[in-house]
Design an enzyme around this catalytic site. Structure first.
Site, PDB file in Angstrom:
ATOM      1  N   ASP A 213       0.932  -1.271  -0.063  1.00 62.25           N
ATOM      2  CA  ASP A 213      -0.012  -0.062   0.057  1.00 62.25           C
ATOM      3  C   ASP A 213       0.845   1.284  -0.113  1.00 62.25           C
ATOM      4  O   ASP A 213       1.645   1.398   0.704  1.00 62.25           O
ATOM      5  CB  ASP A 213      -0.880   0.078   1.323  1.00 62.25           C
ATOM      6  CG  ASP A 213      -1.988   1.123   1.219  1.00 62.25           C
ATOM      7  OD1 ASP A 213      -2.028   2.032   0.255  1.00 62.25           O
ATOM      8  OD2 ASP A 213      -2.992   1.167   1.974  1.00 62.25           O
ATOM      9  N   GLU A 239      -0.859  -0.625  -4.367  1.00 61.38           N
ATOM     10  CA  GLU A 239      -2.084   0.025  -4.138  1.00 61.38           C
ATOM     11  C   GLU A 239      -1.791   1.759  -3.988  1.00 61.38           C
ATOM     12  O   GLU A 239      -0.912   1.871  -3.238  1.00 61.38           O
ATOM     13  CB  GLU A 239      -2.588  -0.631  -2.759  1.00 61.38           C
ATOM     14  CG  GLU A 239      -3.844   0.202  -2.151  1.00 61.38           C
ATOM     15  CD  GLU A 239      -4.526  -0.600  -1.071  1.00 61.38           C
ATOM     16  OE1 GLU A 239      -4.522  -1.907  -1.052  1.00 61.38           O
ATOM     17  OE2 GLU A 239      -4.805   0.207  -0.201  1.00 61.38           O
ATOM     18  N   GLU A 266      -9.655   4.197  -2.501  1.00 59.25           N
ATOM     19  CA  GLU A 266     -10.238   4.358  -1.145  1.00 59.25           C
ATOM     20  C   GLU A 266     -10.322   5.973  -0.986  1.00 59.25           C
ATOM     21  O   GLU A 266     -11.342   6.113  -0.255  1.00 59.25           O
ATOM     22  CB  GLU A 266      -9.381   3.783   0.011  1.00 59.25           C
ATOM     23  CG  GLU A 266      -7.960   4.504   0.139  1.00 59.25           C
ATOM     24  CD  GLU A 266      -6.989   3.738   1.035  1.00 59.25           C
ATOM     25  OE1 GLU A 266      -6.537   2.403   0.793  1.00 59.25           O
ATOM     26  OE2 GLU A 266      -6.874   4.263   2.228  1.00 59.25           O
ATOM     27  N   ASP A 289     -14.260   2.965  -0.491  1.00 59.07           N
ATOM     28  CA  ASP A 289     -14.475   2.751   0.868  1.00 59.07           C
ATOM     29  C   ASP A 289     -16.153   2.943   1.062  1.00 59.07           C
ATOM     30  O   ASP A 289     -16.477   4.161   0.708  1.00 59.07           O
ATOM     31  CB  ASP A 289     -14.028   3.402   1.807  1.00 59.07           C
ATOM     32  CG  ASP A 289     -14.082   3.435   3.075  1.00 59.07           C
ATOM     33  OD1 ASP A 289     -12.948   2.891   3.789  1.00 59.07           O
ATOM     34  OD2 ASP A 289     -15.256   3.579   3.831  1.00 59.07           O
ATOM     35  N   HIS A 316     -11.990  -1.074   0.656  1.00 60.62           N
ATOM     36  CA  HIS A 316     -11.056  -0.479   1.475  1.00 60.62           C
ATOM     37  C   HIS A 316     -11.735  -0.715   2.794  1.00 60.62           C
ATOM     38  O   HIS A 316     -13.189  -0.289   3.056  1.00 60.62           O
ATOM     39  CB  HIS A 316     -10.780   0.928   1.186  1.00 60.62           C
ATOM     40  CG  HIS A 316      -9.991   1.546   2.272  1.00 60.62           C
ATOM     41  ND1 HIS A 316     -10.682   2.387   3.122  1.00 60.62           N
ATOM     42  CD2 HIS A 316      -8.777   1.163   2.915  1.00 60.62           C
ATOM     43  CE1 HIS A 316      -9.629   2.905   4.028  1.00 60.62           C
ATOM     44  NE2 HIS A 316      -8.561   2.086   3.799  1.00 60.62           N
ATOM     45  N   GLU A 338     -10.994  -6.437   3.256  1.00 57.36           N
ATOM     46  CA  GLU A 338      -9.561  -5.826   3.825  1.00 57.36           C
ATOM     47  C   GLU A 338      -9.888  -6.102   5.443  1.00 57.36           C
ATOM     48  O   GLU A 338     -11.141  -5.626   5.754  1.00 57.36           O
ATOM     49  CB  GLU A 338      -9.456  -4.459   3.641  1.00 57.36           C
ATOM     50  CG  GLU A 338      -7.960  -3.795   4.420  1.00 57.36           C
ATOM     51  CD  GLU A 338      -7.654  -2.724   3.916  1.00 57.36           C
ATOM     52  OE1 GLU A 338      -8.570  -1.865   3.141  1.00 57.36           O
ATOM     53  OE2 GLU A 338      -6.682  -2.291   4.312  1.00 57.36           O
TER      54      GLU A 338
HETATM   55 MG    MG Z   1      -4.845   1.470   1.280  1.00 60.75          MG
END
Ligand code: MG
Length: 387
Positions: A213, A239, A266, A289, A316, A338
């Site tokens: 990430d 990511e 996200e 998200d 996310h 996640e």
């Molecule tokens: Mg992330």
């Protein structure tokens, strides 16, 4: 059945038995994480030094004429609550509770004068999730059944965080590292980033997937150089390497490293940027998200956009809350969830709350049973939101 009231609330969970203590401080206490503010030395070392710290979670309670209510959750404290209470709530009262697409469209359009993205789309998310919870309660069904029924009986969850030895020990079969350094750290940073991934690969072996990430910290050139350097560690995906507004940059990264699986989303809001990325196949995995992008209604649209382009959606933070799990359980192209990995020494079964994370077993999750989102929240825990 019409909407009678909408208000922002907070949830105060009574003290239960104390959680076990971590056996060592979690990685997130101290670790440097590359981020969009890394270019400013004053704020480079520690991400929480510049993130807003007085904005709590915002819960939304939507009550129907018969007194049934639904709860939704979002972020960004008073700023977000002001949009919900001052603007959306009075204009949605009197609408049909089940006309969720209409209510979403109204909020999307109402927010145009000040912009629908960011805090406004988080406000939309809170109201939208409460409407879905209410719809499930009114129809006495879990939300994943309202979406057409469960597409899978177990959801594969991956762990986020750099305590990979602990994540492996408690059974996760995929882990995501936070990248510590970016363009301002030069060649030494590239080398340190490689060292982190090499150590993780050594710790977890070849049977566990590793992702990286990059939290909006890079530019196109740095993303390409780091990906090339890390190719031999077989990252499952890279990511959020660019700031989200640089949509053409995402196309450029795709062209320069076509072999690397790419993921982002996200900090993108509404379905529109996802449609842009999908049309150009600039990433492989879309990561909205559900608490920020515009709620379940926006995520469902994004899943359809992704499906038409042959892409996957991995929410996310979605493994962490019941809200995300219901969507992930129901959609055909949402294979993973996640999960913010528990600190070393704390087992997933001691890490749950009444709204998530759900209990993880063998790297898998499923929503807890119940109508709506199945939130196990008592009415007496609901308090007015402090404005
Ligand atoms: Mg992330």
């Amino acid at each position: 059945m019409k909407i009678q009231s909408i208000r922002c609330v907070q949830i105060r969970v009574p003290e239960g038995k104390p959680r076990p203590k971590p056996t060592r401080p979690p990685w997130s206490d101290e670790a440097e994480v590359a981020n969009p503010m890394s270019k400013f030395p004053r704020y480079k070392r520690y991400r929480p030094s510049w993130l807003p710290d007085r904005w709590s979670s915002v819960w939304v309670q939507v009550t129907a004429e018969d007194g049934t209510y639904g709860l939704g959750m979002t972020s960004f404290g008073r700023a977000c609550a002001a949009i919900i209470e001052d603007h959306f709530a009075p204009r949605l009262v009197g609408e049909e509770c089940l006309a969720i697409e209409k209510c979403w469209d109204m909020m999307f359009r109402m927010s145009k004068p000040y912009g629908t993205v960011g805090i406004a789309s988080s406000a939309i998310s809170g109201v939208d999730l409460a409407l879905w919870d209410l719809a499930g309660k009114l129809q006495r069904k879990p939300v994943y059944e309202l979406l057409g029924g469960a597409a899978r009986d177990r959801i594969f969850a991956y762990a986020t965080g750099n305590d990979v030895d602990w994540q492996k020990e408690i059974g996760f079969r995929a882990v995501k590292l936070a990248c510590p350094y970016g363009p301002t750290d030069g060649l030494r940073g590239l080398e340190e980033n490689e060292r982190l991934v090499a150590r993780a690969r050594e710790t977890v072996g070849d049977e566990i997937e590793i992702m990286l990430d990059c939290y909006m910290a890079f530019d196109v050139e740095y993303t390409v150089r780091l990906a090339e350097r890390l190719r031999r560690y077989r990252l499952k995906w890279m990511e959020e390497y660019l700031i989200p507004e640089d949509l053409d940059g995402h196309v450029a990264v795709r062209e320069r490293i076509p072999w690397q699986t790419l993921a982002t989303g996200e900090h993108m809001y509404t379905p529109f940027p996802f449609a842009f990325l999908a049309q150009r196949r600039a990433v492989d995995i879309l990561q909205p998200d559900i608490h920020w992008v515009g709620g379940l209604t926006a995520c469902r649209k994004i899943c359809a956009i992704a499906e038409a382009a042959g892409l996957e959606v991995i929410l996310h933070g979605g493994g962490l809350t019941q809200f995300g799990l219901h969507l992930t359980a129901a959609m055909p192209n949402t294979p993973w969830a996640e999960y913010w990995g528990p600190p070393p020494g704390i087992r997933p079964e001691d890490y749950t709350t009444p709204w998530g994370p759900a209990v993880m077993q063998d790297s898998c999750l499923f929503p807890t049973p119940g109508d709506g989102f199945g939130l196990q929240i008592e009415e007496s825990w609901i308090e007015p939101f402090p404005m």
